[in-house]
Design an enzyme around this catalytic site. Structure first.
Site, PDB file in Angstrom:
ATOM      1  N   THR A  99      36.807  30.304  41.171  1.00 17.48           N
ATOM      2  CA  THR A  99      36.840  31.647  41.742  1.00 17.48           C
ATOM      3  C   THR A  99      37.006  31.569  43.259  1.00 17.48           C
ATOM      4  O   THR A  99      36.648  30.597  43.903  1.00 17.48           O
ATOM      5  CB  THR A  99      35.589  32.467  41.368  1.00 17.48           C
ATOM      6  OG1 THR A  99      35.407  32.402  39.948  1.00 17.48           O
ATOM      7  CG2 THR A  99      35.712  33.916  41.782  1.00 17.48           C
TER       8      THR A  99
ATOM      9  N   GLN B  48      39.108  32.415  30.771  1.00 21.08           N
ATOM     10  CA  GLN B  48      38.213  33.563  30.912  1.00 21.08           C
ATOM     11  C   GLN B  48      37.603  34.041  29.609  1.00 21.08           C
ATOM     12  O   GLN B  48      36.575  34.735  29.623  1.00 21.08           O
ATOM     13  CB  GLN B  48      38.959  34.725  31.580  1.00 21.08           C
ATOM     14  CG  GLN B  48      39.410  34.455  33.013  1.00 21.08           C
ATOM     15  CD  GLN B  48      38.278  34.454  34.027  1.00 21.08           C
ATOM     16  OE1 GLN B  48      37.103  34.452  33.662  1.00 21.08           O
ATOM     17  NE2 GLN B  48      38.628  34.446  35.290  1.00 21.08           N
TER      18      GLN B  48
ATOM     19  N   ASP C  74      33.955  33.790  28.956  1.00 20.26           N
ATOM     20  CA  ASP C  74      33.004  34.735  29.546  1.00 20.26           C
ATOM     21  C   ASP C  74      32.492  35.739  28.521  1.00 20.26           C
ATOM     22  O   ASP C  74      31.574  36.505  28.808  1.00 20.26           O
ATOM     23  CB  ASP C  74      33.646  35.483  30.715  1.00 20.26           C
ATOM     24  CG  ASP C  74      33.511  34.727  32.033  1.00 20.26           C
ATOM     25  OD1 ASP C  74      32.843  33.683  32.052  1.00 20.26           O
ATOM     26  OD2 ASP C  74      34.082  35.187  33.043  1.00 20.26           O
TER      27      ASP C  74
END
Length: 574
Positions: A391, A428, A431
């Site tokens: 990130t 992702q 997540d």
């Protein structure tokens, strides 16, 4: 720009950055500090990305234009953290209307994904890393569609112009930094698939050394196609087809993503979450990220306490911030998810009287232990999965006074470890909650086709009582992002610290579990006192990557870059 010039510029900036980064975390970071009457400013995670944004601003581009250039360069020079194979959240402040808009570029699950995506044959959750590496974890990328949406509404310079710095750097090459080298050297999974293995390692299998020139002709070709033909070049045709084939044919861990899923991706403009804190208005992103709501809850709870009376690194400050965070995370873990799929009681969670009742649960002398959600719900709560050193965040203010705050990610460092056409694909989907239900109750953040996984990214913009811009800030750091950002907002607003001094503070947070303290910093001296109050402590490396731009009451722009990473602040006059 000739390669020699690029290298000279990079070397000059990085020497200052590395000198600052060698300081003890929490020390003054003078190399990145800027405060001037310049008309624009950018704080970003890599010198070359910041320079690209600065050049666009100097040429008359605005904050949205510069953001596109920064993201394109970060795809090249900070591949472990973000890129066009991932997603992002963007807050935009319009100086004319004094409004804040939220742009959602979060990835989506394949249309055929089901709640058991991360369950083994026996119904138990997969090992986290078995799920991450390969195609199973890849969602439809959202960055370019989000930038396209923002540029169509706010962009000033031509779309194609904004990719030229990244294209040039990709062909001419950039130097591998110490941070990138270390991440390559210590990653256990980056050699799994041949494209990434060939790109990041030498012929003998050793990681690229510091200072090595890394070129990426494939990424240059990809960006040229996008520059010439718009985001459509990425989402339909050969590029999307290559992404889908790589994901579905990933050896050992294939995924479900199709070219149709990629073509159908839609970036969204949503209503920002804006809530008063003291005399300011703090605006954050709404779900599917949990960042904006959870930061707002933490601040709303702390509003019942005189935070100004406590020193930033005192035991009292750590205790109160940790307890407020504990309560907010109890609600986050239970309620927050993609509002297109799940009913999230945002209004109730952010209600002033509700937050006062939550604040009343905090004892100034005793930790409460694990907190419970404050509202009734049918959903089950689930803890976070692990998070890595990925990130990136950047903040920009342009000459017209517009601002952007963007947090962008491929999730884990190097994402799924799958590389297509010169860029890494995200992971992702990990997540999402691996368990779709607990004790017969559904988990709000379970996997569903087309759904966006919950995030913790917390890009934030702060306004004064007149609606004028005051601060843009955000950070990487997994679910710790929320604590990193909330602590700095308290530092900026309650403790009246400037942007750099706030960022330099030691990190501490609580995610409704242990209270986490950044090792080798001033807060660890309160460990025994915090234990006496009932805190279970974990003292750890906490590598935030906060980047901020603020406007002082006398009109000066002021920037801050996190000494824990390699970012810089650049400014200029237009």
């Amino acid at each position: 720009m000739p390669l020699a010039t690029v290298r000279a510029t990079f070397a000059a900036v990085v020497l200052a950055v590395l000198s600052a980064c060698s300081q003890h975390p929490g020390a003054s970071f003078d190399a990145a500090q800027r405060e001037a009457r310049d008309s624009f400013m950018i704080a970003a995670a890599h010198p070359l990305a910041a320079q690209a944004g600065q050049d666009i601003l100097a040429r008359g581009g605005n904050a949205t234009d510069a953001a596109m250039a920064v993201q394109a360069v970060l795809t090249l020079v900070e591949p472990q953290s973000s890129g066009i194979g991932g997603g992002a959240f963007m807050l935009y402040y319009d100086a004319g209307s004094k409004g804040v808009q939220a742009f959602d570029g979060r990835e989506t699950a394949p249309s055929t994904a089901t709640p058991d995506l991360f369950l083994k044959a026996d119904g138990t959750p997969m090992d986290f890393w078995d799920a991450v590496v390969g195609g199973r974890s890849v969602g439809a990328p959202g960055v370019l569609r989000m930038l396209e949406l923002a540029h169509a509404e706010h962009g000033k310079l031509p779309w194609a112009t904004l990719f030229q710095p990244a294209i040039r750097l990709a062909r001419e090459g950039f130097e591998v930094t110490p941070r990138l080298h270390e991440l390559i050297a210590h990653d256990k999974y980056l050699k799994t698939y041949a494209p990434a293995r060939r790109y990041f390692y030498q012929a003998d299998g050793s990681p690229l050394p510091v200072g090595a020139t890394l070129r990426n002709a494939k990424l240059a070709d990809t960006l040229e196609a996008v520059a010439e033909n718009g985001a459509e070049a990425f989402y339909e045709g050969a590029i999307a087809g290559d992404i889908a084939r790589a994901v579905r044919n990933a050896e050992g861990n294939p995924g479900k993503l199709t070219a149709a899923d990629i073509a159908g991706y839609e970036a969204k403009q949503r209503d920002a979450i804006c809530r008063p804190y003291r005399e300011y208005k703090v605006c954050g992103m709404p779900p599917p990220t949990s960042g904006g709501a959870t930061v707002a809850q933490i601040l709303g709870i702390l509003e019942s306490f005189d935070m100004e009376a406590h020193a930033p690194t005192s035991a009292d400050a750590v205790h109160l911030v940790a307890e407020a965070s504990r309560l907010a995370f109890a609600d986050r873990n239970r309620f927050l998810a993609d509002t297109d799929f799940v009913e999230v009681p945002l209004e109730a969670l952010l209600d002033e009287s509700y937050l006062k009742r939550r604040a009343a649960l905090i004892s100034p002398r005793h930790a409460m232990g694990e907190a419970q959600p404050g509202l009734p719900a049918q959903q089950a709560a689930m803890p976070d999965q692990p998070s890595g050193a990925s990130t990136s965040h950047f903040s920009i203010v342009d000459a017209q006074g517009n601002a952007v705050s963007i947090t962008t990610s491929i999730e884990q460092a190097f994402g799924s470890r799958m590389m297509v056409r010169g860029f890494l694909l995200n992971n992702q989907l990990t997540d999402f909650s691996f368990r779709p239900e607990v004790d017969g109750r559904p988990v709000a953040n379970r996997v569903e086709g087309g759904k966006r996984p919950r995030s913790s990214m917390s890009p934030t913009i702060v306004l004064d009582e007149d609606g004028d811009f005051v601060l843009a800030i955000g950070s990487p750091g997994g679910s710790r992002i929320i604590g990193y950002v909330a602590e700095r907002l308290v530092a900026f607003i309650d403790w009246d610290l400037d942007a750099q001094a706030a960022i330099d503070l030691p990190n501490y947070t609580n995610r409704n579990g242990p209270t986490e303290l950044e090792k080798n910093t001033a807060v660890t001296r309160h460990a025994e006192e915090l234990r006496r109050r009932g805190h279970v402590l974990e003292v750890e490396t906490m590598t935030s990557g906060l980047h901020a731009v603020a406007r002082t009451p006398d009109g000066r722009l002021q920037g801050g870059a996190d000494p824990r990473r390699e970012g810089v602040v650049l400014s200029g006059v237009r």
